[in-house]
Enzyme design. Sequence first.
Site, short mmCIF file in Angstrom:
data_model
loop_
_atom_site.label_atom_id
_atom_site.label_comp_id
_atom_site.label_asym_id
_atom_site.label_seq_id
_atom_site.Cartn_x
_atom_site.Cartn_y
_atom_site.Cartn_z
N SER A 65 0.85 -1.19 0.00
CA SER A 65 0.00 0.00 0.00
C SER A 65 0.89 1.23 0.00
O SER A 65 2.03 1.19 0.49
CB SER A 65 -0.90 0.01 1.24
OG SER A 65 -1.46 1.28 1.46
N TYR A 93 -2.20 -1.67 10.31
CA TYR A 93 -2.31 -1.90 8.85
C TYR A 93 -1.07 -1.37 8.15
O TYR A 93 -0.45 -2.07 7.34
CB TYR A 93 -3.56 -1.22 8.30
CG TYR A 93 -3.63 -1.25 6.79
CD1 TYR A 93 -3.99 -2.41 6.11
CD2 TYR A 93 -3.32 -0.12 6.04
CE1 TYR A 93 -4.04 -2.44 4.73
CE2 TYR A 93 -3.37 -0.13 4.66
CZ TYR A 93 -3.73 -1.30 4.00
OH TYR A 93 -3.77 -1.32 2.62
#
Length: 258
Positions: free
Chosen positions: A138, A151
Site C-alpha cells: 500500500s 495496517y
Amino acid sequence: MPTALITGSSRGIGKAFAEELASRGYDLILAARTESDLIKIKTDLEQRYSVNVAYALADLCKEDSVEQVINTVKQNASSLEILVNNAGYAYWGKFNELDLRKQEEMMYVNMNLLVKLCHRLVPLMKTSRKSYILNVSSSSAYQAVPTIAVYCASKAFVLQFSRALRLELKNEKISVSCISPGPTETNFMEAAGMNSPTLLKNAAKFNMSPEKVARIGIEGLLKGKAEIIPGFLNQVQAKLVSWVPKSLTEKIAANLYK
C-alpha cells in the site's frame, strides 16, 4: 496454458487482477471466502476469455486456509507461473480501542498468509521456465499513519519482505515485485470502518479504478519491476516521505485519517 493464483480475488483489485490475467491467456486459481462471487467470476471469465478458472473456497483469516489453497493449486496445475498475494484489509481507529483479536487476524492475512504461500509455492514455481510473484502492499507502507497503525506496519512488512525475497530469488528465474496502490474505487474504506464523509471525500480526490491498478500492476510485474506505485500523486507521496521530516508527513497523515 500458464496458471496464476490470486488471493482475495472475489472483488476489488483482486477481481481486477483476475480479469487482467485472464485477458492475457492465463488459467486462474482464485482464493476467497464468498462462493457466490467466485462462481460468477469463474463463469464470466471462462466464457469471455476461454480460460480455465478453479477456486479455493477459504476463509483466509484461518491458518488451515493455506492447505486449502495449496491443495487446489496441486489439483489444478502442474506448475504455477504467477502468484498474486492480494488478500489484505485494514481496521480504522485508535490502536488501543480496537479489538486486539481482530487486529491479529488482520496481521495474519496481511503478513503471515503471504509469507506462507510464498514459502510453500516457490518450489513449485521454480519448475516453470519463468515465474513471477506480485505482493500487494500500500502507499501507506512508506509512512506511519495514526488510526491505521497496524495496517500500515503490516504493509511496510510486505514491502521490505518483497525487496529481500526479490534478491534471494534473482537467480531462480522467479521475479518478485511489490505493488503499492493508493486510494482505489473499492469497498476497502467502508470495510475498514472509515465511514466518515470527510475521509471518503478526501480519498475520492485520489481514487483510481481497480482495473487501472491491476493493469499497471501486471504490466510492471511482467516487465520485472521491483516496486510499482500506480498513479503520479502516489509516486510523489512515496518520494516525499524520504525528503520531508517524518514528523511532518505523519502529522499530515494523522489529520487526513483522524
